[in-house]
Design a protein around this motif. Structure first.
Motif, PDB file in Angstrom:
ATOM      1  N   ARG A  42       0.835  -1.213   0.000  1.00  0.00           N
ATOM      2  CA  ARG A  42       0.000   0.000   0.000  1.00  0.00           C
ATOM      3  C   ARG A  42       0.865   1.258   0.000  1.00  0.00           C
ATOM      4  N   ARG A  43       1.982   1.221   0.738  1.00  0.00           N
ATOM      5  CA  ARG A  43       2.910   2.360   0.704  1.00  0.00           C
ATOM      6  C   ARG A  43       3.534   2.507  -0.678  1.00  0.00           C
ATOM      7  N   ALA A  44       3.802   1.387  -1.325  1.00  0.00           N
ATOM      8  CA  ALA A  44       4.372   1.422  -2.676  1.00  0.00           C
ATOM      9  C   ALA A  44       3.390   2.052  -3.661  1.00  0.00           C
ATOM     10  N   ILE A  45       2.103   1.799  -3.488  1.00  0.00           N
ATOM     11  CA  ILE A  45       1.093   2.454  -4.332  1.00  0.00           C
ATOM     12  C   ILE A  45       1.167   3.955  -4.129  1.00  0.00           C
ATOM     13  N   ARG A  46       1.168   4.369  -2.868  1.00  0.00           N
ATOM     14  CA  ARG A  46       1.246   5.805  -2.550  1.00  0.00           C
ATOM     15  C   ARG A  46       2.471   6.437  -3.197  1.00  0.00           C
ATOM     16  N   ASP A  47       3.619   5.799  -3.031  1.00  0.00           N
ATOM     17  CA  ASP A  47       4.859   6.353  -3.562  1.00  0.00           C
ATOM     18  C   ASP A  47       4.853   6.398  -5.088  1.00  0.00           C
ATOM     19  N   PRO A  54       3.481   4.608 -13.469  1.00  0.00           N
ATOM     20  CA  PRO A  54       2.386   3.653 -13.708  1.00  0.00           C
ATOM     21  C   PRO A  54       2.800   2.191 -13.577  1.00  0.00           C
ATOM     22  N   GLU A  55       4.007   1.842 -14.026  1.00  0.00           N
ATOM     23  CA  GLU A  55       4.441   0.448 -13.939  1.00  0.00           C
ATOM     24  C   GLU A  55       4.613   0.031 -12.475  1.00  0.00           C
ATOM     25  N   ALA A  56       5.232   0.898 -11.693  1.00  0.00           N
ATOM     26  CA  ALA A  56       5.420   0.597 -10.267  1.00  0.00           C
ATOM     27  C   ALA A  56       4.074   0.537  -9.548  1.00  0.00           C
ATOM     28  N   GLU A  57       3.154   1.417  -9.935  1.00  0.00           N
ATOM     29  CA  GLU A  57       1.830   1.392  -9.307  1.00  0.00           C
ATOM     30  C   GLU A  57       1.100   0.092  -9.626  1.00  0.00           C
ATOM     31  N   SER A  58       1.184  -0.348 -10.873  1.00  0.00           N
ATOM     32  CA  SER A  58       0.543  -1.617 -11.246  1.00  0.00           C
ATOM     33  C   SER A  58       1.137  -2.787 -10.466  1.00  0.00           C
ATOM     34  N   ALA A  59       2.455  -2.806 -10.335  1.00  0.00           N
ATOM     35  CA  ALA A  59       3.113  -3.874  -9.578  1.00  0.00           C
ATOM     36  C   ALA A  59       2.679  -3.832  -8.111  1.00  0.00           C
ATOM     37  N   VAL A  64      -0.651  -5.900  -3.477  1.00  0.00           N
ATOM     38  CA  VAL A  64      -1.779  -5.778  -2.537  1.00  0.00           C
ATOM     39  C   VAL A  64      -2.736  -6.945  -2.749  1.00  0.00           C
ATOM     40  N   ASP A  65      -3.069  -7.208  -4.001  1.00  0.00           N
ATOM     41  CA  ASP A  65      -3.995  -8.304  -4.297  1.00  0.00           C
ATOM     42  C   ASP A  65      -3.423  -9.644  -3.836  1.00  0.00           C
ATOM     43  N   ASP A  66      -2.145  -9.864  -4.074  1.00  0.00           N
ATOM     44  CA  ASP A  66      -1.514 -11.118  -3.635  1.00  0.00           C
ATOM     45  C   ASP A  66      -1.606 -11.277  -2.122  1.00  0.00           C
ATOM     46  N   ALA A  67      -1.312 -10.212  -1.386  1.00  0.00           N
ATOM     47  CA  ALA A  67      -1.362 -10.272   0.082  1.00  0.00           C
ATOM     48  C   ALA A  67      -2.781 -10.512   0.563  1.00  0.00           C
ATOM     49  N   LYS A  68      -3.758  -9.826  -0.029  1.00  0.00           N
ATOM     50  CA  LYS A  68      -5.148 -10.000   0.394  1.00  0.00           C
ATOM     51  C   LYS A  68      -5.640 -11.414   0.085  1.00  0.00           C
TER      52      LYS A  68
END
Length: 114
Positions: A42-47, A54-59, A64-68
């Motif tokens: 989630r912090r990586a999304i924010r950053d 966009p590539e880092a946000e997608s990753a 997040v999905d993998d963890a959930k």
């Protein structure tokens, strides 16, 4: 702040919507590790949004999905009695509607229990 949890322990309710609870059968160490991974993602999304990247946000969204999914909050349900997954559904349109309405009558306002 605590949100109301269904009697079967499968969901909690926020603003009238059901959200699946993490698998209670996970060990504390495993759960803690997965929650840490989720928070990092989630912090990586924010950053990535600040960058913007966009590539880092997608990753990060995939992480997040993998963890959930590993926590049992998404993907296959963690219970085995054949009950359907009602994750993200409005509680008033589910079998939990009467229970949820009773919370309001008990003075909880139906949105959260403090």
């Amino acid at each position: 702040m605590r949100y109301p949890v269904t009697r079967d322990g499968r969901y909690f309710v926020v603003r009238g919507r059901l959200w699946r609870i993490a698998n209670p059968n996970l060990g504390e160490a495993e759960r803690g590790s997965l929650v840490s991974s989720l928070m990092r993602a989630r912090r990586a999304i924010r950053d990535a949004r600040k960058s913007p990247n966009p590539e880092a946000e997608s990753a990060a969204h995939r992480a997040v999905d993998d963890a959930k999914r590993a926590l049992g909050e998404r993907g296959p349900v963690w219970w085995d009695d054949g009950a359907p997954d009602l994750n993200r559904r409005m509680v008033k349109k589910t079998p939990y509607a009467e229970w949820y309405t009773s919370l309001d009558r008990q003075g909880h306002g139906g949105s959260r229990i403090a």
